[in-house]
Motif scaffolding. Structure first.
Motif: not given
Length: 154
Positions: A143-151
């Protein structure tokens, strides 16, 4: 900004402490054959409980307390769902060891000898919980590296 940073730091430190505590408790349970082994198990269990409480409180504050990206970000982030799924599994797995350790503590206070035959089983549960904590850390790192839907920054 400072509060968000401090909450994130405390949250991550709690992961480290939780991981160490659950491994300590698991090792103690694996070796637990007499009541003389229980003080170390109880001490590790206390650390696990406190760190889990800190993880949950800081996590809720970060996700829903207005200190971080906000609920909308987290609720639409697939890795957040993975992280929460792992947390739910950890908590579900914790019920049996927690209840047994409460019974053992009460028995020791009464001067009774608790039945420790299930200790190895609870040790194995702790090992699974430790793996799930690692899954949670990988999800947070993603999540901290923007992997997934959010960044953004976890």
């Amino acid at each position: 900004m400072l509060a968000s940073w401090l909450l994130a730091a405390v949250h991550l430190l709690a992961f480290g402490y939780a991981f160490a505590s659950i491994l300590r408790r698991s090792r103690g349970l694996r070796r637990c054959t007499t009541t003389e082994d229980l003080p170390a198990v109880f001490s590790a269990d206390n650390g696990w409980g406190v760190s889990a409480l800190v993880l949950i409180v800081t996590g809720v504050m970060r996700a829903f307390g207005g200190f971080d990206k906000g609920a909308d970000y987290y609720l639409h982030e697939p890795l957040f769902h993975l992280k929460m799924g792992a947390l739910v599994l950890i908590l579900a797995l914790e019920v049996a060891p927690m209840m047994a350790l409460l019974r053992w503590r009460l028995a020791c206070r009464r001067g009774d000898v608790p039945d420790l035959t299930a200790a190895p089983k609870y040790s194995r549960i702790g090992a699974v919980q430790a793996v799930l904590l690692v899954v949670m850390l990988f999800a947070a790192s993603g999540m901290a590296r923007g992997i997934g839907a959010g960044a953004g920054v976890e």
